[in-house]
Write an enzyme that holds these catalytic residues in place. Structure first.
Site, PDB file in Angstrom:
ATOM      1  N   LYS A  19      -4.868 -10.886  -6.030  1.00 24.50           N
ATOM      2  CA  LYS A  19      -6.116 -11.230  -5.362  1.00 24.50           C
ATOM      3  C   LYS A  19      -7.249 -10.327  -5.847  1.00 24.50           C
ATOM      4  O   LYS A  19      -6.995  -9.187  -6.281  1.00 24.50           O
ATOM      5  CB  LYS A  19      -5.966 -11.160  -3.837  1.00 24.50           C
ATOM      6  CG  LYS A  19      -5.925  -9.776  -3.286  1.00 24.50           C
ATOM      7  CD  LYS A  19      -6.171  -9.726  -1.768  1.00 24.50           C
ATOM      8  CE  LYS A  19      -6.197  -8.253  -1.390  1.00 24.50           C
ATOM      9  NZ  LYS A  19      -6.409  -7.939  -0.013  1.00 24.50           N
ATOM     10  N   LYS A  69       0.825  -1.212   0.000  1.00 23.33           N
ATOM     11  CA  LYS A  69       0.000   0.000   0.000  1.00 23.33           C
ATOM     12  C   LYS A  69       0.853   1.253   0.000  1.00 23.33           C
ATOM     13  O   LYS A  69       0.457   2.277  -0.554  1.00 23.33           O
ATOM     14  CB  LYS A  69      -0.947   0.007   1.200  1.00 23.33           C
ATOM     15  CG  LYS A  69      -2.004  -1.066   1.084  1.00 23.33           C
ATOM     16  CD  LYS A  69      -3.367  -0.584   1.534  1.00 23.33           C
ATOM     17  CE  LYS A  69      -4.406  -1.624   1.137  1.00 23.33           C
ATOM     18  NZ  LYS A  69      -5.613  -1.592   1.906  1.00 23.33           N
ATOM     19  N   LYS A 127     -11.625  -4.808  -4.433  1.00 25.62           N
ATOM     20  CA  LYS A 127     -12.414  -3.732  -5.036  1.00 25.62           C
ATOM     21  C   LYS A 127     -11.615  -2.451  -5.196  1.00 25.62           C
ATOM     22  O   LYS A 127     -12.058  -1.517  -5.836  1.00 25.62           O
ATOM     23  CB  LYS A 127     -13.721  -3.501  -4.278  1.00 25.62           C
ATOM     24  CG  LYS A 127     -13.569  -3.147  -2.832  1.00 25.62           C
ATOM     25  CD  LYS A 127     -14.894  -3.195  -2.109  1.00 25.62           C
ATOM     26  CE  LYS A 127     -14.701  -3.114  -0.607  1.00 25.62           C
ATOM     27  NZ  LYS A 127     -14.387  -4.360   0.052  1.00 25.62           N
TER      28      LYS A 127
HETATM   29  P1  TYM Z   1     -10.725  -6.289   4.244  1.00 24.02           P
HETATM   30  O1  TYM Z   1     -11.816  -5.311   4.480  1.00 24.02           O
HETATM   31  O2  TYM Z   1      -9.670  -5.943   3.262  1.00 24.02           O
HETATM   32  O3  TYM Z   1     -11.339  -7.679   3.787  1.00 24.02           O
HETATM   33  C1  TYM Z   1     -12.364  -8.297   4.538  1.00 24.02           C
HETATM   34  C2  TYM Z   1     -12.161  -9.794   4.580  1.00 24.02           C
HETATM   35  O4  TYM Z   1     -12.199 -10.360   3.267  1.00 24.02           O
HETATM   36  C3  TYM Z   1     -11.047 -11.157   3.050  1.00 24.02           C
HETATM   37  N1  TYM Z   1     -10.706 -11.053   1.622  1.00 24.02           N
HETATM   38  C4  TYM Z   1     -10.505 -12.092   0.803  1.00 24.02           C
HETATM   39  N2  TYM Z   1     -10.559 -13.412   1.005  1.00 24.02           N
HETATM   40  C5  TYM Z   1     -10.313 -14.210  -0.054  1.00 24.02           C
HETATM   41  N3  TYM Z   1     -10.023 -13.763  -1.290  1.00 24.02           N
HETATM   42  C6  TYM Z   1      -9.959 -12.434  -1.543  1.00 24.02           C
HETATM   43  N4  TYM Z   1      -9.677 -11.995  -2.764  1.00 24.02           N
HETATM   44  C7  TYM Z   1     -10.195 -11.536  -0.465  1.00 24.02           C
HETATM   45  N5  TYM Z   1     -10.220 -10.182  -0.359  1.00 24.02           N
HETATM   46  C8  TYM Z   1     -10.517  -9.909   0.918  1.00 24.02           C
HETATM   47  C9  TYM Z   1      -9.985 -10.543   3.930  1.00 24.02           C
HETATM   48  O5  TYM Z   1      -8.965 -11.464   4.222  1.00 24.02           O
HETATM   49  C10 TYM Z   1     -10.794 -10.180   5.157  1.00 24.02           C
HETATM   50  O6  TYM Z   1     -10.960 -11.307   5.998  1.00 24.02           O
HETATM   51  N6  TYM Z   1      -7.674  -5.698   8.138  1.00 24.02           N
HETATM   52  C11 TYM Z   1      -8.911  -6.306   7.711  1.00 24.02           C
HETATM   53  C12 TYM Z   1     -10.103  -5.869   8.514  1.00 24.02           C
HETATM   54  C13 TYM Z   1      -9.962  -5.979   9.992  1.00 24.02           C
HETATM   55  C14 TYM Z   1     -10.030  -7.181  10.738  1.00 24.02           C
HETATM   56  C15 TYM Z   1      -9.901  -6.780  12.094  1.00 24.02           C
HETATM   57  C16 TYM Z   1     -10.198  -8.521  10.405  1.00 24.02           C
HETATM   58  C17 TYM Z   1      -9.782  -4.964  10.854  1.00 24.02           C
HETATM   59  N7  TYM Z   1      -9.755  -5.434  12.135  1.00 24.02           N
HETATM   60  C18 TYM Z   1      -9.917  -7.717  13.126  1.00 24.02           C
HETATM   61  C19 TYM Z   1     -10.216  -9.452  11.441  1.00 24.02           C
HETATM   62  C20 TYM Z   1     -10.079  -9.046  12.778  1.00 24.02           C
HETATM   63  C21 TYM Z   1      -9.170  -5.940   6.266  1.00 24.02           C
HETATM   64  O7  TYM Z   1      -8.723  -4.949   5.790  1.00 24.02           O
HETATM   65  O8  TYM Z   1     -10.050  -6.711   5.630  1.00 24.02           O
END
Ligand code: TYM
Length: 338
Positions: free
Chosen positions: A200, A117, A203
């Site tokens: 991956k 990022k 969005k």
């Molecule tokens: P975020 O918002 O980017 O994504 C949300 C969840 O979706 C999963 N994910 C995917 N899984 C499989 N294939 C993909 N292409 C794909 N894209 C996204 C992510 O692994 C995630 O589980 N940092 C985290 C949010 C967060 C969080 C937390 C998660 C903040 N605090 C505490 C767990 C516990 C994030 O940015 O997810």
């Protein structure tokens, strides 16, 4: 009485960044829905995490509310799990600061997501770097035993475990050290971009054809899958190295239909019919979600606001107790009581 030693507690969060992709659903949210019936679950809309990159304030507000609706459209039931907005529970930001004082700069610099990022953005905020500490705070406030996430969050979870252990070693047992709950790659842990199956699905991608949104209408889903990048061959088999595009579509199809990869591989002798069936499977998976999403919208603002107010209250009761324990252990003076 709960026996805390054996209770499964789940915490997870998703950033409000304008809808959910099929990757979010298959990698994470599908597992939230399954876990809510056998664990005490907290599902958070992590608006503070969204702020680590520039956001339009009005959009962020709309996306935050929309994500709470999407959670429910995917099948999360606010009568069995706790759904809330991260910024409504100030203990998240407060614990994050305390944990920042226990986390090393070197650990944060090493994070793959931070490195990626910071390449994408011209200016790199401190928040982008401390992002995984806030994530650790989210999880540790609730004594979560399990954290369902996609594969891309694995490294952040390892950092969370390290910080929790470090704290416990220094100040005595305080935090539960959480286990990841990450599906393997061929079970949706990493759904790939449709236009570049070596990345991956996300969005944040500039190419809208690369991802499917849960709210995409059937004709859009079909067109995106028809245009999905594949190789020049015609053989449908699971080979992520040689045939990453086909392997990705097979994983998507397998998760949407419950059929195994082997079963799917045996059925096709060309890509056109295969892609058409993948589209059917995705459309059928999205249909009930989209139906509930429309119902959510019809129910209006008051209904969702009630869910979020109750969720914040339940979450706050747990989080503030843990925060007080940490403040006490780290040597902060309690207000009004010497
Ligand atoms: P975020 O918002 O980017 O994504 C949300 C969840 O979706 C999963 N994910 C995917 N899984 C499989 N294939 C993909 N292409 C794909 N894209 C996204 C992510 O692994 C995630 O589980 N940092 C985290 C949010 C967060 C969080 C937390 C998660 C903040 N605090 C505490 C767990 C516990 C994030 O940015 O997810």
């Amino acid at each position: 009485m709960h026996d805390r030693g054996h209770e499964m507690v789940v915490f997870s969060g998703v950033k409000p960044s304008g809808g959910l992709t099929l990757g979010n659903y298959l990698g994470a949210i599908r597992n939230f829905v399954e876990l809510q019936h056998r664990a005490r679950c907290y599902f958070c809309v992590v608006d503070l995490h969204a702020l680590t990159v520039p956001q339009d304030p009005e959009k962020l507000r709309a996306w935050t509310l929309d994500l709470a609706r999407l959670y429910m459209a995917c099948g999360l039931d606010p009568t069995v799990c706790t759904i809330f907005i991260q910024s409504h529970v100030p203990a998240h930001a407060q614990l994050s600061w305390l944990l920042e004082c226990m986390t090393y700069v070197g650990e944060l610099r090493r994070m793959t997501q931070f490195k990626e990022k910071s390449r994408q953005h011209e200016v790199v905020t401190t928040g982008l770097m401390t992002y995984p500490v806030l994530m650790a705070a989210d999880i540790l406030l609730y004594d979560a035993t399990h954290v369902p996430v996609g594969e891309d969050q694995k490294q952040h979870l390892e950092l969370c475990r390290d910080v929790a252990q470090r704290f416990n070693n220094r100040f005595g047992p305080t935090f539960v050290v959480p286990e990841p709950y990450i599906p393997p790659r061929q079970a949706g842990g990493r759904i790939m971009s449709l236009t570049d199956p070596t990345k991956k699905m996300a969005k944040s991608d500039d190419e809208p054809d690369s991802y499917i949104l849960l709210t995409d209408p059937p004709d859009v889903v079909r067109a995106k899958i028809r245009r999905a990048t594949t190789d020049a061959g015609r053989e449908v088999r699971y080979d992520p190295e040689e045939k990453p595009g086909i392997a990705n579509l097979m994983v998507i199809m397998s998760l949407c239909t419950g059929r195994s990869l082997e079963e799917i591989a045996g059925q096709y002798d060309g890509y056109a019919r295969f892609k058409n069936d993948v589209a059917d499977a995705v459309i059928a998976t999205l249909e009930p979600i989209q139906k509930r999403y429309r119902q959510q919208e019809e129910e209006g603002l008051a209904a969702i606001e009630r869910v979020l107010a109750e969720g914040a209250e339940r979450a706050e009761a747990v989080a503030s107790r843990k925060l007080a324990e940490v403040q006490e252990k780290m040597g902060l003076l309690r207000r009004g009581c010497p």
